[in-house]
Design a protein around this motif. Structure first.
Motif, short mmCIF file in Angstrom:
data_model
loop_
_atom_site.label_atom_id
_atom_site.label_comp_id
_atom_site.label_asym_id
_atom_site.label_seq_id
_atom_site.Cartn_x
_atom_site.Cartn_y
_atom_site.Cartn_z
N LYS A 261 42.52 -7.40 19.97
CA LYS A 261 41.53 -8.59 19.86
C LYS A 261 40.92 -8.85 18.47
CE LYS A 261 42.32 -9.18 24.21
NZ LYS A 261 43.29 -10.09 24.36
N ASN A 262 41.53 -8.82 17.41
CA ASN A 262 41.44 -9.16 16.09
C ASN A 262 41.36 -10.47 16.10
OD1 ASN A 262 41.73 -9.66 13.45
ND2 ASN A 262 42.85 -7.71 12.99
N PRO A 263 40.35 -11.13 15.34
CA PRO A 263 40.09 -12.49 15.25
C PRO A 263 41.02 -13.21 14.09
CG PRO A 263 38.58 -11.27 13.91
CD PRO A 263 39.07 -10.10 14.74
N ALA A 264 41.98 -12.51 13.41
CA ALA A 264 42.76 -12.96 12.70
C ALA A 264 43.92 -13.23 13.48
CB ALA A 264 43.26 -12.05 11.36
N LEU A 265 44.35 -12.71 14.53
CA LEU A 265 45.43 -12.92 15.44
C LEU A 265 44.85 -14.07 16.27
CD1 LEU A 265 46.25 -9.29 16.59
CD2 LEU A 265 47.12 -10.43 14.73
N PHE A 266 43.76 -14.31 16.58
CA PHE A 266 43.52 -15.57 17.44
C PHE A 266 43.45 -16.62 16.32
CE2 PHE A 266 41.39 -12.42 20.27
CZ PHE A 266 41.54 -12.92 21.39
N HIS A 267 43.12 -16.66 15.19
CA HIS A 267 43.31 -17.69 14.23
C HIS A 267 44.74 -18.04 14.05
CE1 HIS A 267 41.71 -20.14 10.99
NE2 HIS A 267 42.74 -19.75 10.13
N ASN A 268 45.61 -16.88 13.86
CA ASN A 268 46.94 -17.30 13.45
C ASN A 268 47.41 -17.99 14.56
OD1 ASN A 268 46.80 -16.27 11.03
ND2 ASN A 268 47.86 -14.28 11.79
N PHE B 17 40.53 -20.88 18.15
CA PHE B 17 39.83 -20.87 17.04
C PHE B 17 38.35 -20.46 17.59
CE2 PHE B 17 42.81 -24.22 14.93
CZ PHE B 17 43.53 -23.12 14.36
N ARG B 18 37.99 -20.97 18.76
CA ARG B 18 36.64 -20.61 19.29
C ARG B 18 36.60 -19.16 19.67
NH1 ARG B 18 37.65 -24.84 23.00
NH2 ARG B 18 36.75 -26.80 21.98
N GLN B 19 37.85 -18.59 19.97
CA GLN B 19 37.64 -17.03 20.38
C GLN B 19 37.62 -16.17 19.02
OE1 GLN B 19 41.28 -17.19 22.80
NE2 GLN B 19 40.14 -16.32 24.61
N ALA B 20 38.09 -16.60 17.91
CA ALA B 20 38.32 -16.16 16.65
C ALA B 20 36.76 -16.15 16.08
CB ALA B 20 39.16 -16.73 15.67
N LEU B 21 36.24 -17.28 16.29
CA LEU B 21 34.77 -17.54 15.82
C LEU B 21 33.85 -16.66 16.54
CD1 LEU B 21 34.94 -21.42 15.07
CD2 LEU B 21 34.46 -19.50 13.46
N GLU B 22 33.90 -16.11 17.77
CA GLU B 22 33.03 -15.58 18.77
C GLU B 22 33.23 -14.07 18.11
OE1 GLU B 22 34.04 -15.62 22.76
OE2 GLU B 22 33.85 -17.70 22.81
N LEU B 23 34.29 -13.67 17.63
CA LEU B 23 34.66 -12.18 16.93
C LEU B 23 34.27 -12.11 15.52
CD1 LEU B 23 38.00 -11.48 18.76
CD2 LEU B 23 35.86 -10.62 19.46
N GLU B 24 34.32 -13.28 14.87
CA GLU B 24 33.91 -13.35 13.46
C GLU B 24 33.80 -14.78 13.10
OE1 GLU B 24 35.96 -11.09 9.63
OE2 GLU B 24 37.66 -12.42 10.63
N GLY B 25 32.26 -15.04 13.13
CA GLY B 25 32.03 -16.39 12.92
C GLY B 25 31.37 -16.45 11.42
N ASP B 26 32.07 -15.78 10.39
CA ASP B 26 31.43 -16.12 9.10
C ASP B 26 32.41 -16.57 8.09
OD1 ASP B 26 32.85 -13.68 9.17
OD2 ASP B 26 30.98 -12.57 8.11
N LEU B 27 33.54 -17.16 8.47
CA LEU B 27 34.55 -17.46 7.77
C LEU B 27 34.74 -19.04 7.79
CD1 LEU B 27 37.43 -14.79 8.18
CD2 LEU B 27 36.04 -15.19 6.09
N PRO B 28 34.42 -19.70 6.64
CA PRO B 28 34.52 -21.27 6.69
C PRO B 28 35.99 -21.77 7.08
CG PRO B 28 33.62 -20.56 4.64
CD PRO B 28 34.01 -19.34 5.57
N ALA B 29 37.00 -20.95 6.86
CA ALA B 29 38.24 -21.59 7.10
C ALA B 29 38.41 -21.42 8.63
CB ALA B 29 39.37 -20.59 6.61
#
Length: 179
Positions: free
Chosen positions: A107-114, A132-144
Motif C-alpha cells: 500500500k505504497n502511495p507511489a504504487l497508487f500514483h503509478n 490518485f485519491r488513495q495515493a493522497l490519503e496515504l501521502e497528501g503532501d506532493l503537489p504532483a
C-alpha cells in the motif's frame, strides 16, 4: 467422575497447546510471511535492472525483472519497475496489470500514483481519480499527486474538483512549475 476427568484432561491439553505449540506455529507463520532474504543473485539481478533501465536496454531489464519475480512473486517493487518498463514501451495493458499487482501487494502511495497514471493513459478516468485519491490519503503532501488528480477530474468533467485539486497543489508548492 469420568466427565470431570475428561474435562480436566481437555483443559490440560488446551493449556499445553497454548503454552508450547501455539508460539511455535506463530513463529513459523511469521517466518513464512517475512520477505525473502536478498541473496547475492537477487542483488545482482537488481543491479542489472537498474543498469539496463538507465541504458534503456529494455529486453535485458525485463528478463532480469521476470527472474526476480521467479524468486519472489510477491515483490511489489519488481512489479512496479516492470510496469514502468512496459509503460515506456507503450505496452499499457501489461503495465496496468503490473501496477495493479504491485498496489495489491504493497500500500505504497507511489504504487497508487503509478496505477492512476496508467489509468489516465488508458482513458479510465474514474479509476485514475480513485487511485490518485488513495495515493493522497496515504501521502497528501506532493503537489504532483494533486495535479494528476486534477487531470483525471477534468477529463471526467468535474471542473470544480479539478480546480480544487490544483489549488491544493499550489498551496503545497508556490513555484512556477506547480502554477
Amino acid at each position: 467422575m469420568l466427565s470431570t476427568m475428561f474435562g480436566l484432561l481437555l483443559i490440560i491439553a488446551v493449556g499445553l497447546y497454548l503454552i508450547f505449540l501455539l508460539p511455535i506455529l506463530e513463529d513459523r507463520q511469521e517466518k513464512r510471511e517475512e520477505k525473502p532474504e536478498e541473496t547475492p543473485q537477487v542483488k545482482k539481478l537488481w543491479s542489472i535492472v537498474q543498469d539496463s533501465m538507465k541504458k534503456q536496454h529494455n529486453v535485458r531489464a525485463e528478463k532480469a525483472l521476470l527472474a526476480l519475480l521467479s524468486f519472489d512473486e510477491r515483490n511489489a517493487a519488481a512489479y512496479n519497475r516492470l510496469g514502468i518498463l512496459y509503460t515506456r514501451q507503450q505496452r499499457h495493458e501489461d503495465a496496468k496489470r503490473c501496477f495493479e499487482i504491485a498496489q495489491s501487494l504493497d500500500k505504497n502511495p507511489a504504487l497508487f500514483h503509478n496505477t492512476g497514471l496508467i489509468y489516465l493513459e488508458l482513458g479510465e478516468y474514474e479509476r485514475a481519480a480513485m487511485a490518485f485519491r488513495q495515493a493522497l490519503e496515504l501521502e497528501g503532501d506532493l503537489p504532483a499527486r494533486f495535479i494528476a488528480l486534477a487531470k483525471a477530474e477534468e477529463k471526467l468533467g468535474h471542473l470544480d474538483l479539478a480546480v480544487e485539486a490544483l489549488e491544493s497543489a499550489f498551496e503545497l508548492d508556490h513555484s512556477v512549475t506547480t502554477l
